[in-house]
Design an enzyme around this catalytic site. Sequence first.
Site, PDB file in Angstrom:
ATOM      1  N   PHE A 129       0.846  -1.195   0.000  1.00 16.34           N
ATOM      2  CA  PHE A 129       0.000   0.000   0.000  1.00 16.34           C
ATOM      3  C   PHE A 129       0.879   1.240   0.000  1.00 16.34           C
ATOM      4  O   PHE A 129       1.708   1.409   0.884  1.00 16.34           O
ATOM      5  CB  PHE A 129      -0.957   0.040   1.203  1.00 16.34           C
ATOM      6  CG  PHE A 129      -1.866   1.241   1.153  1.00 16.34           C
ATOM      7  CD1 PHE A 129      -2.922   1.289   0.252  1.00 16.34           C
ATOM      8  CD2 PHE A 129      -1.637   2.346   1.959  1.00 16.34           C
ATOM      9  CE1 PHE A 129      -3.742   2.403   0.162  1.00 16.34           C
ATOM     10  CE2 PHE A 129      -2.451   3.471   1.881  1.00 16.34           C
ATOM     11  CZ  PHE A 129      -3.507   3.492   0.980  1.00 16.34           C
ATOM     12  N   ASP A 217       9.182   2.775   1.592  1.00 22.06           N
ATOM     13  CA  ASP A 217       8.014   3.497   2.078  1.00 22.06           C
ATOM     14  C   ASP A 217       7.899   3.214   3.576  1.00 22.06           C
ATOM     15  O   ASP A 217       7.437   2.157   3.986  1.00 22.06           O
ATOM     16  CB  ASP A 217       6.767   3.017   1.316  1.00 22.06           C
ATOM     17  CG  ASP A 217       5.485   3.677   1.819  1.00 22.06           C
ATOM     18  OD1 ASP A 217       5.525   4.321   2.880  1.00 22.06           O
ATOM     19  OD2 ASP A 217       4.447   3.533   1.141  1.00 22.06           O
ATOM     20  N   LYS A 246       2.846   9.613   8.254  1.00 21.46           N
ATOM     21  CA  LYS A 246       1.905   9.409   9.367  1.00 21.46           C
ATOM     22  C   LYS A 246       2.339   9.985  10.730  1.00 21.46           C
ATOM     23  O   LYS A 246       1.738  10.933  11.207  1.00 21.46           O
ATOM     24  CB  LYS A 246       1.586   7.923   9.508  1.00 21.46           C
ATOM     25  CG  LYS A 246       0.708   7.427   8.359  1.00 21.46           C
ATOM     26  CD  LYS A 246       0.124   6.072   8.637  1.00 21.46           C
ATOM     27  CE  LYS A 246      -1.010   5.746   7.684  1.00 21.46           C
ATOM     28  NZ  LYS A 246      -0.599   5.155   6.413  1.00 21.46           N
TER      29      LYS A 246
HETATM   30  C1  LIG Z   1      -0.918   5.383   5.032  1.00 23.12           C
HETATM   31  C2  LIG Z   1       0.123   4.963   4.086  1.00 23.12           C
HETATM   32  C3  LIG Z   1       0.331   5.660   2.879  1.00 23.12           C
HETATM   33  C4  LIG Z   1      -0.567   6.789   2.427  1.00 23.12           C
HETATM   34  O1  LIG Z   1      -0.501   7.897   3.260  1.00 23.12           O
HETATM   35  P1  LIG Z   1      -1.589   9.076   3.113  1.00 23.12           P
HETATM   36  O2  LIG Z   1      -1.103  10.101   4.087  1.00 23.12           O
HETATM   37  O3  LIG Z   1      -2.916   8.495   3.457  1.00 23.12           O
HETATM   38  O4  LIG Z   1      -1.546   9.541   1.717  1.00 23.12           O
HETATM   39  C5  LIG Z   1       1.379   5.259   2.083  1.00 23.12           C
HETATM   40  N1  LIG Z   1       2.180   4.246   2.420  1.00 23.12           N
HETATM   41  C6  LIG Z   1       2.014   3.555   3.571  1.00 23.12           C
HETATM   42  C7  LIG Z   1       2.951   2.446   3.906  1.00 23.12           C
HETATM   43  C8  LIG Z   1       0.968   3.885   4.427  1.00 23.12           C
HETATM   44  O5  LIG Z   1       0.780   3.182   5.542  1.00 23.12           O
END
Ligand SMILES: *Cc1c(COP(=O)(O)O)cnc(C)c1O
Length: 392
Positions: A129, A217, A246
Site C-alpha cells: 500500500f 516506504d 503518518k
Molecule cells: C498510510 C500509508 C500511505 C498513504 O498515506 P496518506 O497520508 O494516506 O496519503 C502510504 N504508504 C504507507 C505504507 C501507508 O501506511
Amino acid sequence: MTAVDLMNTYNPLPLSFVRGEGASLWDADGKHYLDALGGVAVTSVGHCHPSVVEAIRDQAGKLLHTSNHFAIEWQHRLAAKLTTLSGLDAVFFNNSGAEANETALKLARLTAWYRGIERPRIVVMEGAFHGRTLATLAASDGPGMRLGFSAYDEDFIRVPFGDLGALQAVAKRHGADVVAVLLEPVQGEGGVRPAPAGYLRAVRALCDRQGWLMMLDEVQTGLGRTGHWFAFAEEGAVPDVLTLAKGLGNGIPIGACLARGRTARLLTPGSHGSTFGGNPLACRVACAVLEVIETQQLLANAQRQGAWMLTTLQARLAGYSGVREVRGKGLMIGIELTRAAGNLTRAAAERGLLLNVTRGTVIRLLPALTLSDAQAARIVEHLLEILQSLHA
Ligand SMILES: *Cc1c(COP(=O)(O)O)cnc(C)c1O
C-alpha cells in the site's frame, strides 16, 4: 432523494470523540476509550502531547504560512534532523504519505530519463500500500481499491513480498528497464507483514548490483513505530529514497521524501513543488514530535511494550483455533484470524478499545509509542476477552 454531505468513502463507526490525552479518548458522554489505533499510526506521541500543543499554539500565534517562495527556517531544522537520523542527504516536504511516494516515483522517473531508459519500470510488492493518488494506487495491491482507477499500470512490475528469487528473476528478465524497487519494510495495510529477516539487506545488495534505486516506504513504519527511528535500521540497509508521513506531525499533516547521493540532487527549481508542503507550522510541530521521541526515549519504550504485547499475545493465543498468527515489530502488531473479523471493531469499541482490522482478517494495533505498562496490559486483556466472546 436523500441529502448528501460527504462522499461515501469511509463507512465510519457511529462514534465520535471530543477530547484526547495520550492513549485515551473520550466521547461527548464522557465515556473513555483506550486508543490502540492512534489515528492509524499518526498520533505516535499520544493525543494532545503538551510539547506538541505548545508548538502548535506558539507557531499559530507567530506565523502559519508564507509559501515556498521564501526560505522557511523550520524546514531546514527539520531536514537537518531527519537527514542526521536517517543517513540520507536531502528532503522534500509534502502533506501526506501518498504525496511523499509520488515524489519518490518522480525521482525514479527522472533517474530513468537521465539514464535514457525508454520504458522505465519500478518493481513493487504484492500486498503493498503506497497511497490513493493514481500513481501510488497503481503501485499498490489491495482488493477493490484499484477498481475503476487503472492508470500507470505498465510502469510497475509486481513480485511476491519477501521473495528474493522473484526479484532476481526480474533482474534477469527486465534488468535494464528497471529503475527502482519500492517496498514497505513491514506491510501495514497489507496485514502487518514484516519482511523476512535478511530481505531488506538482500534487496539493498541486489539494487547495488543492478544500479536500481532502493526506495523504502516508511510512511507507517518510520519514526519509532517499529522501535527504531526507521525499520531499515535493523538490517542496516540504508535506502536511496525514503518516504515518511503518518507519525511525523502527530496529526498535523506533513509528509517527507528523503534521498541520498545523486538522487538527492535530481530536482531543480520548477521541477517539483507543493503549496502547503513544509509550511512553518507543520515543520515546527514535526521538530517537536522528534524531540519528544528522543527525550522521552520512546524508541526503547516502543521496543519494550511491543515485545511484551507480541510475546504475551502469542503465548495467550497459542492453540486458540480462531487465530492463525500473531506478528509484528515494535508497536505495530497484527493478529491474523482464521476467518473474517466481521464487526469486531464495533464489539471492541463497545468495550472501550479502539482498533482496526485490515484485509478483513487481521486485527491491527498501532498505539501511541508512549504506552505505559498498564495500558499495554489493558489492551491485551480487552483483546483476549473480545476474541473469547466472539468465539463463544
Ligand atoms: C498510510 C500509508 C500511505 C498513504 O498515506 P496518506 O497520508 O494516506 O496519503 C502510504 N504508504 C504507507 C505504507 C501507508 O501506511
